[in-house]
Design an enzyme around this catalytic site. Structure first.
Site, PDB file in Angstrom:
ATOM      1  N   ASN A  10      15.875 -46.341 -43.732  1.00 35.79           N
ATOM      2  CA  ASN A  10      16.777 -46.158 -42.594  1.00 35.79           C
ATOM      3  C   ASN A  10      17.600 -47.397 -42.298  1.00 35.79           C
ATOM      4  O   ASN A  10      18.728 -47.301 -41.840  1.00 35.79           O
ATOM      5  CB  ASN A  10      15.974 -45.757 -41.357  1.00 35.79           C
ATOM      6  CG  ASN A  10      16.867 -45.252 -40.253  1.00 35.79           C
ATOM      7  OD1 ASN A  10      17.687 -44.367 -40.473  1.00 35.79           O
ATOM      8  ND2 ASN A  10      16.745 -45.822 -39.068  1.00 35.79           N
ATOM      9  N   GLU A  56       8.115 -57.467 -36.532  1.00 32.13           N
ATOM     10  CA  GLU A  56       8.639 -58.567 -35.724  1.00 32.13           C
ATOM     11  C   GLU A  56       7.496 -59.362 -35.095  1.00 32.13           C
ATOM     12  O   GLU A  56       7.627 -60.552 -34.841  1.00 32.13           O
ATOM     13  CB  GLU A  56       9.565 -58.038 -34.638  1.00 32.13           C
ATOM     14  CG  GLU A  56      10.886 -57.490 -35.160  1.00 32.13           C
ATOM     15  CD  GLU A  56      10.829 -56.008 -35.472  1.00 32.13           C
ATOM     16  OE1 GLU A  56       9.708 -55.447 -35.505  1.00 32.13           O
ATOM     17  OE2 GLU A  56      11.899 -55.404 -35.683  1.00 32.13           O
ATOM     18  N   THR A  81      18.144 -52.735 -36.732  1.00 36.14           N
ATOM     19  CA  THR A  81      19.548 -52.540 -36.389  1.00 36.14           C
ATOM     20  C   THR A  81      19.793 -53.093 -34.984  1.00 36.14           C
ATOM     21  O   THR A  81      18.953 -52.867 -34.127  1.00 36.14           O
ATOM     22  CB  THR A  81      19.881 -51.028 -36.425  1.00 36.14           C
ATOM     23  OG1 THR A  81      19.449 -50.504 -37.672  1.00 36.14           O
ATOM     24  CG2 THR A  81      21.355 -50.770 -36.229  1.00 36.14           C
ATOM     25  N   ARG A 135      20.672 -55.231 -28.058  1.00 37.46           N
ATOM     26  CA  ARG A 135      20.655 -53.774 -28.228  1.00 37.46           C
ATOM     27  C   ARG A 135      19.862 -53.129 -27.112  1.00 37.46           C
ATOM     28  O   ARG A 135      18.963 -53.734 -26.535  1.00 37.46           O
ATOM     29  CB  ARG A 135      20.036 -53.472 -29.596  1.00 37.46           C
ATOM     30  CG  ARG A 135      19.561 -52.055 -29.806  1.00 37.46           C
ATOM     31  CD  ARG A 135      18.955 -51.844 -31.182  1.00 37.46           C
ATOM     32  NE  ARG A 135      18.116 -50.652 -31.168  1.00 37.46           N
ATOM     33  CZ  ARG A 135      17.411 -50.204 -32.204  1.00 37.46           C
ATOM     34  NH1 ARG A 135      17.461 -50.844 -33.358  1.00 37.46           N
ATOM     35  NH2 ARG A 135      16.673 -49.133 -32.093  1.00 37.46           N
TER      36      ARG A 135
END
Lengths: 1206, 331
Positions: free
Chosen positions: A1007, A69, A36, A119
Site C-alpha cells: 500500500n 514507528e 503516507t 497528517r
C-alpha cells in the site's frame, strides 16, 4: 539528489525531497518506517545512500527500516544515547507510536529532528491527508515544534531545526503540511554543503557524542526516580527551553546571512495599521498572504501572523510580531480537539495575550482538516467575520456546518488567480502517465530562470481505473498559492470517456483552451459530446482541440502510453514555451528517463513526439446544437436514499459541498455501496461460451472483483429471459430441467483477464478459445445490463444445499465482497471474496491498515456487502499495528455474549422448553446446513421470548444472535503480520481463542509502495532492499506451528484452489486460533497481472511457496498433523523468479549479486523443503510434545460452540 | 601435431570453437572455455528483438501503478544502476575480451536495419575480434519472393560491413533455392566467412494444452549432413572462411567437417551434454584421429572429401543421392 536546473542551486522538487535533502546531509543514521505522506523522505534517503552520496562530514548515512514507528523511536533513542546523529521521517499514527520514546528523548535533552509530513489522525475514519492533529498530539512530549509552509521552507527550516537542536539540546519536530507541501512541486533553491556546515559547527556534534554512553566514561542514565526528586529533576530543563527561541532565531539569522532568506519565529504580513489579524501556521499561511495582499490593496486594514516556532511558544516574539493596532484576532488551527476550549494554537495565543494586550477580541477557528481546501475566499470570510458585530468561537471555515452552526459563509466568486500566472488542469487516468508527464513539464518550464512553476496532483481513492487531476501554475513570480487551481487557462482531458461522467470544464476560465483526447476527428467529435459539455464550451467560448492520442501512441509502438503525446499537445497549444524549445526539452527528458531501458523505447517516444504535433486538430464549434446526450449516471437507478443523497455526491466529486448533517456521527457507513457505482472501467469484458463451459467455477473463484456469478435455476424461468440470455444444462446427474448461467457484471469488470487464464475448458476447433474469452464491451453493454437484471431476479441457491467442499459448489454462493477498488487483477481480493462466500453471513472482520483496508473501506464506495437476508460481514479497521488484538476483542465479546446466552437459556428453560434449550446449546454448527437449522431455532427462540415478560427474556434477546456460531476473521497484509503487528499476532495465537487470521502475503508493503518486509524473499528487490534482500523470508508458518495448538495453512489459490478452499473451511471450523498465509500476487512484484494465478502456481512448483496445512485436530486423533499439499519442486526457483521484475531488476543492476543471492535462495528453498518433507513423514508421536499434550489440544474456548455444555 | 588454422583472418591454435549459446553469456564461462581448450568463443547472440521486448516489458511493468494512487507513487526503488541487456552484453564482451587470449566473437541477431549496424558498431568498440551475424528470418509472407528474401540478407551484410572494420561472418540456414549461389552473393556482399548452418526454432504443438510450443532440442550427429554437403560443395569456391556448426557430438564430426572443407568447427550441444571441459576432448580427439591416420597438420586433411577433390563433381552429387537409395533396405 536532483541536479539544479539552469538557475544556480534552483531545482524543482516537492516538500518531502526538500526536507530530506537537509536531513540526509546532516545526519549519520536514518531509522525509518513507511507511512503516507512521509514515505518518500525515507525512500530518497535510501536511494541517496545506495548511490553512495555522503553527508556533509563525508560519510554515507546508514539507512535502516524498522518493524514499526515504535521500533524506529527505540532505535532513534538508542543511537542518540550513544552519540549518533540520527533522524527519521514520519506522520500521523506513526508519530503517535513514537510518543513514549519522545518523552524520554526530550527528558534526556537529546538533540534530534523528526521530519513530519503532518497528517490527520484516524478518528471516525482514517485519512492519509494533511492537517496538524498528529503534531499537536506530541506537543506535551517536550519536543520543540517548528513549522514550514512551503517546499522552500521545508528545506530551509530543516536546517534551522538541526542547528537549533544541536545548539539547544532540545529535540525538534520539524513539520509541514502532508500532501499540500510534502507533495507540491515548486522551485527550491538548494543550500550548499557549506551552508550546512556553517550552521552545524562540529564542536556541537562532538559535544553530543561526548554526552553519549561509553564504557570509557561510564555513567547511568534512565534511572527510576521517586517522589523526593522527580519533580525537581523535571524542572531542571527549563533554562534549555527558555533558550530555544533565541537559538532558533539565531539559526534563522545565520541562514539569512548565507542565503538571504530571512525567517522569524513569527512573521507578520499585512497592513502596518491592521485592526484585524489572523494567526496560523503551515501552508495556509501562503494562501492567507495572497488574500491579505489583495485586501490591503483594496484599502482594508488586515494582516496575518505566520507561526514558525510553535513550541516552545515565544511570548515576546509573538507580541512583537502583532501590530499594536490589532483589535480583532482569529487564530486558525488545522486541528480538532473535541471538548477543548479551543484548539492548541488558539489556546497558546490566548494565554500569551492574556494580561498583555488590552482591547482585543480573540476567537479561534478550524480549517483545512484532512487537506480540505483552504482558499483566499476562506481567508476573506474570516476577515469579514472579524469585521462583523458578533464573533463566533469556535468557528469553522471551508465546510457547511448545519449541525452546530460553526461555519462561516464563503464567497465562492472570490477567486484570486493572478493574471500573469498560467494555470493548467489535466484529467488523466492513473495508467496513462499523465502525472509523470506533467511533473516533467513543470521541470521543463521551471528550468527557465525567469519563470516559476508549481504542480500539485490529486489522486483517486481507488487503485483500479483511478482518475488523476494535475494542477499546474506557471508565472514570472514565485508561486505561493497553496490551493488547487480555481480558474484554468488550459484544460486537458486525457480520456474521452471522462467527459461523459466528470465535469472536466468546471474549472475552465472563459476563453480557455480545451484539449480532448478523442478517437473522433474534429469534424465528428461535436456530436459525441454531452449537452452539458457543449453548453460550457459555447458559454465560456472555449478553444477546443482534439487529438487521437491513442492512435498516435499505438502507431509509435507505445501501446496505451499517451503521456508524451498529450504533453506535446499542451506545449503546442499553451505556448508557455516556444514549441521547438519545448519539443527539444521533451526529447531530452525522454532520453534521460528511458536511455537505460533501451534505445528502442527512446526512439518510440521520439516518434510519438514528432507525430503528436501534426495530429492536433482544432474544432470549429457549430452554431446552435446544444442538445447532446446527457451525462452518464454515476450511480445505478434504484439506489437507496443514503447512496443517492451522500455517496453519489462524493462519487461526482461534490463531497466538499455535503453539510455536516449529511454525514454519520460515529464513522458508521452503510455496507455494499460499491454495487451502486457505475464505473465503466474496462473496454473489454469476458464473454461466456455455454457450450464449452464445464461449470467448474474457477473463473468465478479467481475473479478479484467479484464480477463473475453463477446461478442454477429451473428451466421454466427462462420463459421471461431477455433475448440473448445465455444458459446451459446444469452438469451433474439427473437434473435435465435445471439450467446454469454464468453472468458478468459489465460495469464493474476491470478487464484483468484472470478468469480467462483460469479457464480449463478449451475449444476443440479453435486454438486459444476457452469457455470464457474477452470481447469489446461497447456492443455488448446494453444487452449485458439487461441480462444481469434478469439474472439477479433468478432465485439464489439455497446455502443449505450447496456443496461447500468444492470450487464447483462455491461458485453458487453469493460473494459479499464485491466490486472493490483494488488494482485490476489483485491477488488478495479473491481470498476475501471466498471468506465472504463461505462464512459472510456470520462473520466479523478486523482489518489491519493497508491495501485491504483501503480497497475494503476507502470512501466513497465500499465492497463489503449484505446478502438477500440482510446479513453480511461486519467490517472494521482499527490501526495498522493492533489488528490481531482488535479482532481478538471481537472474539472476547462474542464468547462472552454466547456464554450469557447459554446461561439465560438455562435460566429460562422452564418457559422455553427443554428441547429448544438443549438444541440451541448443543447443536453442532460445523456444516452450513447445521448453521441454517440453528438460525431457525434462534427465530423460534425469539418468538417464544416475545411472549415472555421477564427481564431475562429481554437480556436473552440482546445476545441471542450469538447462539449462531460467529466467525471472527483477522485480516491484513505481511507488513502487519510479519512486522508491525507481529507481537500482537503472536500473542493472540498463544491465547487459544477461536480466531481466524488471514495474512494476504504480497511479500512487500504494497500500500505504501513496495517497501521491504520480513516476508520479502531472499534476492527480491524492494524499496530499502535495492540491492536484493539478503536474508530469507521469515517462516511464519513454522513459528505458529511451534505452538502446537494453532491451525496453520499456507495456500495459493492459483496453484491449488481446492486446497485453498479446504484450508479456509478447516481453519474456520477449528475451535482455536487459525493462521492462513495466502500467496497474493501483486503489482509490486512487477508482473503482468494477467498471469497472476499462473505465477502463483510457479511459486508453488518451484518450492518457493510450499502448500501445507497443520491441523491440531489430527494430532488429537493421534495422527501427523503436518500435511504437505504440494509436490516436490518440479522447476527451479529461477524459472519462477525470472518472470518477476522484482528479481530481474537485480540481475540488471548487479548480476554478480543477483547470481549469488539466487544461489542462496535456491539452497534455502531446498533446505526448507527437506524440513517440510521430514515433518510430513515424521512419526505421529513426535508431534505430541508435552505442553500441547497437557492441554489435550482443547483451547480455552469458554462458552464457544465446542465449549462446555450443561 | 599442428592443428593451427585461420578463421576470418584470425589465427587459431586449432579449429574447435565454442558456438553462441546461453553458456557463452558470462565472462567466467568464457574464461573456463579458454582453459578447457577452446580456440575461440562466439558469445551468445544479442537478440535485438528480445532487447526491445524486454525494454518494453520492463518499462510497462515498472510504470504500471505509478503515479496513480496517493500512497504509492512508485513500487520499486529507482533504476539508477539499471542497465539494459545490451549494455550488460557489451560489458561482458569487453571484460571477456580483455580477460582471455583467444578471440571472442560477438554474435548479433537483429531485426531492424538501424539495429544491425548500431549494435555491430557497439560490439566492435567493446573489443570483439569479429562479429557473427546470425540471420534468422522466416519468410512467412507468401507474397515475398525468394529474390526479395535474398536481398534482405545481402543488404544486412553490406550495411554491417560498411559500419565495422573487424571481420564479419554470417550464420545462415540452408533453405535457399540455390544455396551455393546465395553463399557466393553473401561473400560478394562482404561476408568474411559463413557459418553453416544455424538451426531454426521451428514450432511444435503441445497436444494437452493445445498450444504452440517453441522448445529447442540439442542437435545430434545425424544433423551434420546438410552442413557436410554444402561445405563439401563450397570448399575453395567462396574465397571466404567456412565454419561448420550443428551436430557435433564428438571428434568424429569434427573430422568429418574438416574433411568436407571447414576451417573451424563450432559446437554447443556437446558442451551442454558433457560440460565445457569437453572442448579439450574434441581437440585432443581430433589430434589422436589424425595421428592414427598419419596426418601431421590440418592442411592435407581439410577438404579431402570435398567436392573439388572429386574428378566429376556432378557425378559426386548424383552418386551421393543414388548410393543412399541403394543402401536403403526396407524392413
Amino acid at each position: 539528489m536532483s541536479k539544479p536546473d539552469t538557475a544556480p542551486g534552483r531545482v524543482i522538487i516537492d516538500g518531502n525531497e526538500a526536507a530530506a535533502h537537509v536531513a540526509y546531509r546532516s545526519n549519520e543514521i536514518c531509522a525509518i518506517y513507511p507511512i503516507t505522506p512521509s514515505s518518500p523522505m525515507g525512500e530518497l534517503a535510501d536511494q541517496w545512500a545506495n548511490e553512495g552520496r555522503p553527508n556533509i562530514w563525508g560519510q554515507i548515512p546508514v539507512i535502516t527500516q524498522m518493524q514499526s514507528e515504535g521500533g524506529v523511536a527505540g532505535a532513534l533513542h538508542g543511537s542518540l544515547q550513544t552519540g549518533g546523529l540520527t533522524t527519521t521521517f514520519t506522520a500521523s499514527q506513526g508519530l503517535l507510536l513514537m510518543i513514549p520514546n519522545m518523552y524520554k528523548i526530550a527528558g534526556e535533552l537529546s538533540p534530534v529532528v523528526l521530519h513530519v509530513a503532518a497528517r490527520s489522525l484516524a478518528a471516525q475514519g482514517l485519512s492519509i491527508f494533511g492537517d496538524h492533529q498528529d503534531v499537536m498530539a506530541v506537543r506535551g512530549t517536550g519536543f520543540a515544534l517548528l513549522c514550514s509552509a512551503s517546499p522552500q521552507e521545508a528545506h530551509d527550516l530543516a536546517l534551522v531545526a538541526q542547528a537549533a537542536t544541536l545548539d539547544s539540546r532540545v529535540p525538534f519536530v520539524h513539520f509541514f503540511d502532508g500532501f499540500r507541501t510534502s507533495h507540491e512541486l515548486n522551485q527550491v533553491i538548494l543550500l550548499e554543503d557549506e551552508d550546512l556546515r556553517a550552521l552545524l559547527p562540529e564542536p556541537l556534534v562532538f559535544a553530543h557524542r561526548q554526552r553519549g554512553l561509553s564504557p570509557e566514561r561510564p555513567f547511568i542514565r534512565g534511572t527510576s526516580q521517586n517522589p523526593d526528586v522527580y519533580f525537581q529533576a523535571r524542572e531542571t530543563v527549563n533554562p534549555f527551553y527558555s533558550d530555544v527561541p533565541g537559538k532558533v532565531q539565531a539559526a534563522m539569522d545565520r541562514l539569512a546571512g548565507r542565503c538571504g532568506r530571512q525567517y522569524h519565529l513569527f512573521d507578520y504580513h499585512g497592513a502596518a495599521d491592521a485592526d484585524r489579524v489572523i494567526v496560523l501556521m503551515g501552508s495556509g499561511g501562503e494562501t492567507a498572504r495572497e488574500a491579505v495582499d489583495y485586501l490591503c490593496a483594496q484599502g482594508q486594514r488586515v494582516g496575518m501572523v505566520q507561526v514558525r516556532l510553535y513550541r516552545p511558544f515565544a511570548t515576546e516574539a509573538f507580541l512583537e510580531s502583532l501590530p499594536e493596532s490589532a483589535r480583532r484576532i482569529a487564530v486558525l488551527d488545522r486541528c480538532k480537539e473535541p471538548g477543548s476550549l479551543g484548539e492548541p494554537l488558539f489556546m497558546d495565543v490566548s494565554a500569551c495575550l492574556a494580561g498583555r494586550r488590552e482591547n482585543l477580541r480573540l476567537i479561534g477557528g478550524r480549517y483545512g482538516l484532512s487537506s480540505k481546501e483552504f482558499t483566499p475566499a476562506m481567508v476573506k470570510a474570516v476577515f469579514d467575520h472579524l469585521a462583523g458585530d458578533e464573533l463566533r468561537h469556535p468557528f469553522t471555515v471551508g465546510i457547511h456546518d448545519d449541525v452546530s452552526g460553526t461555519s462561516l459563509d464563503v464567497d465562492r466568486e472570490f477567486i484570486l488567480e493572478p493574471a500573469d500566472t498560467y494555470r493548467a488542469v489535466f484529467y488523466g487516468l492513473g495508467a496513462d502517465g499523465t502525472v509523470g508527464a506533467n511533473k516533467n513539464s513543470i521541470k521543463i518550464i521551471g528550468s527557465d530562470p525567469a519563470r516559476f512553476a508549481q504542480g500539485y496532483f490529486v489522486y483517486d481513492s481507488k487503485k483500479s481505473g483511478s482518475q488523476t487531476v494535475s494542477h499546474l501554475r506557471f508565472g514570472p513570480d514565485p508561486i505561493h498559492s497553496a490551493y488547487l487551481v480555481q480558474s484554468a487557462n488550459f484544460v486537458a482531458c486525457h480520456q474521452f470517456d471522462f467527459i461523459k461522467r466528470t465535469d472536466v470544464l468546471k474549472l475552465a476560465a472563459p476563453g480557455a483552451t480545451f484539449l480532448l483526447n478523442s478517437p473522433y476527428d474534429a469534424d465528428q467529435v461535436w456530436s459525441r459530446l454531452p449537452g452539458a459539455v457543449r453548453r460550457q464550451i459555447r458559454e465560456k467560448s472555449l478553444d477546443l482541440h482534439v487529438i487521437d492520442a491513442y492512435g498516435v501512441a499505438a502507431a509509435a509502438g507505445l501501446g496505451r502510453r499517451i503521456n508524451t503525446v498529450m504533453q506535446v499537445g499542451f506545449f503546442a497549444l499553451s505556448g508557455v514555451v516556444p514549441i521547438d524549445d519545448a519539443l527539444a526539452r521533451i526529447k531530452a527528458a525522454i532520453e534521460k528517463s528511458y536511455q537505460r531501458k533501451g534505445a528502442e523505447i527512446v526512439r518510440q517516444n521520439f516518434a510519438a513526439v514528432d507525430a503528436a504535433r501534426a495530429a492536433l486538430q482544432q474544432v470549429t464549434v457549430p452554431a446552435g446544437d446544444d442538445d447532446g446526450p446527457p451525462m452518464e449516471a454515476l450511480v445505478a437507478a434504484g439506489a437507496p436514499d443514503f447512496v443517492t443523497r451522500v455517496t453519489a455526491e462524493m462519487i461526482a466529486g461534490r463531497g466538499d459541498e455535503l453539510p455536516v448533517s449529511a454525514l454519520p456521527v460515529d464513522g458508521t457507513w452503510p455496507s455494499g455501496t460499491a454495487a451502486w457505482e457505475r464505473r465503466d472501467l474496462s473496454a473489454q469484458v469476458p464473454v461466456w461460451e455455454p457450450e464449452l463451459c464445464i461449470q467448474c467455477g474457477n473463473c468465478s473463484l479467481v475473479c478479484p472483483h467479484g464480477v463473475i456469478r453463477a446461478r442454477f435455476y429451473d428451466e421454466s424461468e427462462l420463459e421471461r429471459a431477455p433475448a440473448g440470455f445465455r444458459s446451459a444444462v446444469l452438469r451433474g446427474r439427473g437434473y435435465p430441467e435445471i439450467r446454469y448461467t454464468l453472468q458478468i457484471h459489465p460495469d464493474h469488470c476491470t478487464g484483468c483477464t484472470l478468469c480467462v487464464d483460469a479457464c480449463p475448458a478449451r475449444s476443440t476447433e479453435q486454438s486459444g478459445k476457452r469457455a470464457i474469452n474477452m470481447a469489446d464491451k461497447t456492443p455488448l453493454l446494453d444487452a449485458e445490463r439487461d441480462n444481469l437484471a434478469f439474472f439477479e431476479s433468478l432465485p439464489e441457491a439455497d446455502r443449505g444445499r450447496v456443496d461447500f467442499s468444492t470450487v464447483r459448489g462455491v461458485q453458487h454462493l453469493a460473494p459479499l465482497f464485491q466490486f472493490s477498488g483494488a488494482c485490476s487483477g489483485c491477488g488478495e481480493t479473491p481470498y476475501l471474496k471466498l471468506v465472504s462466500q463461505l462464512f459472510g453471513d456470520r462473520t466479523v472482520i478486523a482489518n489491519a491498515t493497508g491495501c485491504s483496508s483501503i480497497y475494503g473501506g476507502n470512501l466513497p464506495t465500499t465492497p463489503w456487502s449484505a446478502n438477500s437476508e440482510g446479513r453480511g460481514p461486519a467490517w472494521s479497521n482499527s490501526l495498522f499495528e493492533d489488528n490481531a488484538e482488535f479482532g481478538f476483542g471481537f472474539r472476547l465479546s462474542a464468547d462472552t455474549h454466547r456464554q450469557q446466552a447459554e446461561d439465560l437459556l438455562r435460566t429460562l428453560r422452564p418457559e422455553l422448553g427443554d428441547d429448544l434449550v438443549n438444541d440451541l446449546i448443543n447443536a453442532a454448527q460445523a456444516e452450513e446446513s447445521e448453521v441454517r437449522v440453528q438460525r431457525l431455532r434462534v427465530e423460534e427462540l425469539r418468538r417464544r421470548l416475545g411472549d415472555l415478560d421477564k427481564p431475562e427474556a429481554r437480556r436473552l434477546e440482546s445476545v441471542a444472535d450469538h447462539l449462531v456460531r460467529r466467525s471472527v476473521w483477522i485480516v491484513g497484509g505481511d507488513g502487519w503480520a510479519y512486522d508491525i503487528g507481529y507481537g500482537g499476532l503472536d500473542h493472540v495465537l498463544s491465547l487459544g481463542r477461536d480466531v481466524n487470521i488471514l495474512v494476504l502475503d504480497t511479500e512487500v508493503y504494497s500500500n505504501t509502495g513496495g517497501q521491504v518486509s520480513k516476508a520479502t524473499p531472499l534476492a527480491a528487490v524492494a524499496k530499502f532492499a535495492a540491492g536484493g534482500k539478503a536474508t530469507p523470508k521469515k517462516d511464519l508458518a513454522l513459528q505458529a506451528i511451534a505452538y502446537g495448538n494453532v491451525y496453520v495453512a499456507r495456500v495459493a489459490m492459483g496453484a491449488n484452489p481446492q486446497q485453498t478452499l479446504l484450508a479456509f473451511r478447516e481453519a474456520e471450523r477449528f475451535p482455536g486460533p487459525s493462521l492462513i498465509l495466502a500467496y497474493s500476487h501483486c503489482i509490486a512484484h512487477g508482473i503482468d497481472m494477467r498471469f497472476g494465478m499462473r505465477q502463483q502456481k510457479m511459486a508453488v512448483t518451484s518450492g518457493h511457496w510450499p502448500l501445507m496445512r497443520y491441523n491440531p485436530v489430527l494430532r488429537e486423533e493421534g495422527g501427523n498433523p503436518f500435511m504437505l499439499d504440494s509436490q516436490r519442486p518440479s522447476i527451479r526457483l529461477k524459472d519462477y523468479t525470472e518472470r518477476e521484475i522484482r528479481y530481474r531488476l537485480l540481475a540488471a543492476t548487479n548480476p554478480t549479486a543477483a547470481e549469488s543471492l539466487m544461489r542462496a535462495a535456491q539452497i534455502d528453498i531446498d533446505v526448507r523443503w527437506g524440513l517440510y518433507e521430514e515433518m510430513a513423514t515424521r512419526g505421529d508421536a513426535s508431534f505430541h510434545f508435552a505442553s500441547a499434550a497437557s492441554q489435550h489440544g482443547e483451547p480455552p474456548n469458554q462458552g464457544g460452540p465446542h465449549g462446555p455444555s450443561n | 601435431m599442428d592443428l593451427r588454422t585461420d578463421y576470418l583472418g584470425l589465427s587459431l591454435d586449432h579449429p574447435v570453437i565454442a558456438s553462441a549459446s546461453p553458456m557463452t553469456d558470462k565472462e567466467e564461462n568464457i574464461r573456463r572455455m579458454e582453459d578447457a581448450g577452446a580456440a575461440a568463443v562466439v558469445m551468445h547472440s544479442l537478440f535485438e528483438e528480445q532487447i526491445n521486448q524486454e525494454a518494453a516489458a520492463v518499462d510497462r511493468l515498472l510504470a504500471s501503478g505509478e503515479e496513480s494512487f496517493g500512497e504509492a507513487l512508485s513500487y520499486f526503488p529507482p533504476l539508477d544502476h539499471y542497465r539494459a541487456s545490451e549494455d550488460r552484453y557489451l560489458e561482458i564482451l569487453a571484460t571477456a575480451s580483455a580477460a582471455v587470449d583467444i578471440p571472442v566473437i560477438a554474435s548479433l541477431n537483429g531485426v531492424s536495419p538501424a539495429g544491425w549496424t548500431g549494435h555491430a558498431t557497439a560490439m566492435e568498440q567493446a573489443g570483439a575480434s569479429a562479429i557473427e551475424l546470425n540471420i534468422y528470418y522466416i519468410a512467412a509472407d507468401p507474397g515475398e519472393s525468394g529474390r526479395e528474401v535474398e536481398d534482405r540478407y545481402l543488404e544486412i551484410i553490406r550495411a554491417v560491413k560498411g559500419a565495422v572494420s573487424i571481420p564479419v561472418a554470417v550464420k545462415t540456414g540452408p533453405f535457399f533455392s540455390a544455396f551455393g549461389h546465395m553463399a557466393r552473393q553473401m561473400v560478394a556482399a562482404g561476408a568474411d566467412g559463413l557459418v553453416l548452418f544455424n538451426r531454426f526454432y521451428q514450432p511444435n504443438f503441445d497436444l494437452e494444452q493445445m498450444a504452440v510450443t517453441r522448445a529447442l532440442e540439442l542437435s545430434g550427429a545425424e544433423e551434420i549432413r546438410a552442413g557436410l554437403l554444402w561445405i563439401a560443395v563450397l570448399y575453395q569456391k567462396l574465397g571466404a572462411s567456412i565454419a561448420a556448426s550443428t551436430g557435433v557430438e564428438g571428434p568424429a564430426e569434427v573430422v568429418k567437417y574438416l574433411m568436407a572443407g571447414a576451417d573451424v568447427v563450432m559446437t554447443t550441444s556437446s558442451l551442454l551434454r558433457h560440460g565445457m571441459g569437453y572442448l579439450g576432448n574434441l581437440r585432443d580427439g581430433l589430434g589422436e584421429w589424425m595421428d592414427r591416420h598419419g596426418y601431421e597438420s590440418l592442411g592435407p586433411l581439410r577438404g579431402s572429401m570435398s567436392l573439388s577433390r572429386v574428378a566429376d563433381p556432378s557425378a559426386f552429387e548424383r552418386a551421393n543421392y543414388i548410393r543412399m537409395l541403394e543402401e536403403f533396405e526396407p524392413a
